[in-house]
Write a protein that holds these residues in place. Structure first.
Motif, short mmCIF file in Angstrom:
data_model
loop_
_atom_site.label_atom_id
_atom_site.label_comp_id
_atom_site.label_asym_id
_atom_site.label_seq_id
_atom_site.Cartn_x
_atom_site.Cartn_y
_atom_site.Cartn_z
N SER A 107 0.85 -1.37 0.20
CA SER A 107 -0.18 0.00 0.19
C SER A 107 0.59 1.43 -0.25
N ASP A 108 1.86 1.27 0.29
CA ASP A 108 3.25 2.58 -0.05
C ASP A 108 3.40 2.71 -0.69
N CYS A 109 2.60 3.56 -1.81
CA CYS A 109 3.17 3.67 -3.15
C CYS A 109 3.94 4.56 -3.22
N ASN A 110 5.10 5.23 -2.42
CA ASN A 110 6.27 5.94 -2.40
C ASN A 110 8.07 5.30 -3.81
N TYR A 111 7.45 3.28 -3.98
CA TYR A 111 8.67 3.09 -4.52
C TYR A 111 8.34 2.56 -5.08
N GLU A 112 8.88 2.35 -6.72
CA GLU A 112 8.66 2.16 -7.91
C GLU A 112 9.08 0.85 -8.16
N GLU A 113 9.65 -0.24 -7.70
CA GLU A 113 9.99 -1.51 -7.04
C GLU A 113 8.35 -2.18 -6.07
N TYR A 114 8.33 -1.93 -6.42
CA TYR A 114 6.66 -2.44 -5.64
C TYR A 114 5.63 -2.61 -7.05
N TYR A 115 5.88 -1.67 -7.80
CA TYR A 115 4.49 -1.88 -8.75
C TYR A 115 4.67 -3.21 -9.48
N ASP A 116 3.40 -3.53 -10.06
CA ASP A 116 4.16 -4.96 -10.21
C ASP A 116 2.98 -5.34 -11.86
N HIS A 117 1.67 -4.21 -12.38
CA HIS A 117 1.21 -3.87 -13.35
C HIS A 117 0.93 -2.78 -13.33
N TRP A 118 1.43 -2.70 -15.09
CA TRP A 118 1.20 -1.12 -16.15
C TRP A 118 0.53 -1.48 -17.04
N GLY A 119 0.10 -0.75 -17.27
CA GLY A 119 -0.64 -0.23 -18.85
C GLY A 119 -0.38 0.16 -19.53
N ARG A 120 -0.65 0.45 -20.70
CA ARG A 120 0.34 0.57 -22.07
C ARG A 120 0.71 2.60 -22.18
N GLY A 121 -0.02 2.95 -21.53
CA GLY A 121 -0.16 4.18 -21.76
C GLY A 121 -0.66 5.01 -22.00
N THR A 122 -1.18 6.27 -22.28
CA THR A 122 -1.58 7.46 -22.88
C THR A 122 0.03 8.23 -23.61
N GLN A 123 -0.53 8.80 -24.80
CA GLN A 123 0.43 9.79 -25.28
C GLN A 123 -0.18 11.40 -24.64
N VAL A 124 0.33 13.05 -23.81
CA VAL A 124 0.25 13.83 -23.87
C VAL A 124 0.93 13.90 -24.30
N THR A 125 0.67 15.74 -25.32
CA THR A 125 1.19 16.40 -26.39
C THR A 125 0.89 18.19 -25.89
N VAL A 126 1.93 18.99 -25.56
CA VAL A 126 1.78 19.88 -25.28
C VAL A 126 2.73 20.87 -25.56
#
Length: 128
Positions: A107-126
């Motif tokens: 539940s601690d969201c502050n550590y990238e190594e804990y993330y085990d599922h990822w989406g494919r992403g969405t492009q943002v262009t400014v």
């Protein structure tokens, strides 16, 4: 099966706003998970943007987006949760592919190594 789908990206002029959505499903969203937003700009490494814990507490937020981006979440039912990233006062340097990620065991969201599922992403262009 866990699924993560991001949406809401697009082309916006500097100073504008976008709201990204991340729908995560296929997991029981009780009290031991975390969701984060990351981004990868062209030619750069992936960086953490902000995150939220299962308690609703917000975790880290990158200095570059502080006071401009806000994360929030809502869980309509135990197996589906939606996390939003409200992005205001957008700058050209915010251009990137934005990814949503889920940790199914911490539940601690502050550590990238804990993330085990990822989406494919969405492009943002400014544009400037």
């Amino acid at each position: 099966e866990v699924q993560i789908v991001e949406s809401g990206g697009g082309l916006v002029t500097a100073g504008g706003s976008l709201r990204l959505s991340c729908i995560a499903s296929g997991f029981t969203f009780d009290d031991n998970y975390a969701i984060g937003w990351f981004r990868r700009a062209p030619g750069k490494e992936r960086e953490g943007v902000t995150c939220i814990m299962s308690s609703g507490e917000r975790g880290y937020i990158a200095d570059s987006v502080k006071d401009r981006f806000t994360i929030s979440s809502e869980t309509a039912k135990s197996t589906v949760t939606t996390v939003y990233l409200q992005m205001d006062s957008l700058k050209p340097e915010d251009t990137a592919v934005y990814y949503c990620s889920l940790s199914t065991y911490r539940s601690d969201c502050n550590y990238e190594e804990y993330y085990d599922h990822w989406g494919r992403g969405t492009q943002v262009t400014v544009s400037s």
